[in-house]
Design a protein around this motif. Structure first.
Motif, mmCIF file in Angstrom:
data_model
loop_
_atom_site.group_PDB
_atom_site.id
_atom_site.type_symbol
_atom_site.label_atom_id
_atom_site.label_comp_id
_atom_site.label_asym_id
_atom_site.label_seq_id
_atom_site.Cartn_x
_atom_site.Cartn_y
_atom_site.Cartn_z
ATOM 1 N N MET A 1 0.843 -1.195 0.000
ATOM 2 C CA MET A 1 0.000 0.000 0.000
ATOM 3 C C MET A 1 0.879 1.246 0.000
ATOM 4 N N GLU A 2 0.462 2.239 -0.738
ATOM 5 C CA GLU A 2 1.203 3.491 -0.750
ATOM 6 C C GLU A 2 0.809 4.318 0.459
ATOM 7 N N PRO A 3 1.763 5.025 1.057
ATOM 8 C CA PRO A 3 1.435 5.841 2.228
ATOM 9 C C PRO A 3 0.503 6.982 1.835
ATOM 10 N N ALA B 1 -1.801 15.898 9.900
ATOM 11 C CA ALA B 1 -1.033 15.548 11.098
ATOM 12 C C ALA B 1 0.401 16.048 11.048
ATOM 13 N N HIS B 2 0.926 16.384 9.876
ATOM 14 C CA HIS B 2 2.295 16.867 9.714
ATOM 15 C C HIS B 2 3.326 15.880 10.251
ATOM 16 N N VAL B 3 3.133 14.601 9.924
ATOM 17 C CA VAL B 3 4.130 13.573 10.234
ATOM 18 C C VAL B 3 4.520 12.910 8.926
ATOM 19 N N ASP C 1 6.387 9.583 8.102
ATOM 20 C CA ASP C 1 5.976 8.184 8.025
ATOM 21 C C ASP C 1 5.851 7.559 9.408
ATOM 22 N N GLY C 2 5.721 8.371 10.422
ATOM 23 C CA GLY C 2 5.654 7.837 11.768
ATOM 24 C C GLY C 2 4.227 7.720 12.263
ATOM 25 N N PRO C 3 4.089 7.415 13.520
ATOM 26 C CA PRO C 3 2.749 7.297 14.109
ATOM 27 C C PRO C 3 2.093 8.673 14.231
ATOM 28 N N PRO C 4 0.790 8.713 14.457
ATOM 29 C CA PRO C 4 0.125 10.008 14.638
ATOM 30 C C PRO C 4 0.654 10.693 15.900
#
Length: 73
Positions: free
Chosen positions: A15-17, A29-31, A33-36
């Motif tokens: 799956m694409e991010p 969320a301005h992240v 590839d990390g968690p929310p």
């Protein structure tokens, strides 16, 4: 042996991010590839995981704690 859907043993592609946005107001969320962010809230409604930003989480805390679906609030 088990694997996630879209894995190489199922013939699919990974799956694409996608950017994380608030399910209520659409704030990003301005992240990368990390968690929310830790201030965001996660809710599972009708089997779907939804994230809510810190502003919406604060504004609707009572409804969230009461387990009311976001469509209600």
């Amino acid at each position: 042996m088990t694997s996630l859907p879209g894995g190489s043993d199922h013939g699919g592609s990974a799956m694409e991010p996608h950017p994380l946005v608030c399910a209520r107001c659409g704030a990003p969320a301005h992240v990368a590839d990390g968690p929310p962010p830790a201030t965001w809230t996660c809710s599972v409604e009708n089997g779907v995981r939804q994230f809510f930003c810190d502003t919406c989480s604060r504004d609707y805390l009572r409804a969230i704690e009461g387990r009311l679906d976001s469509s209600w609030w």
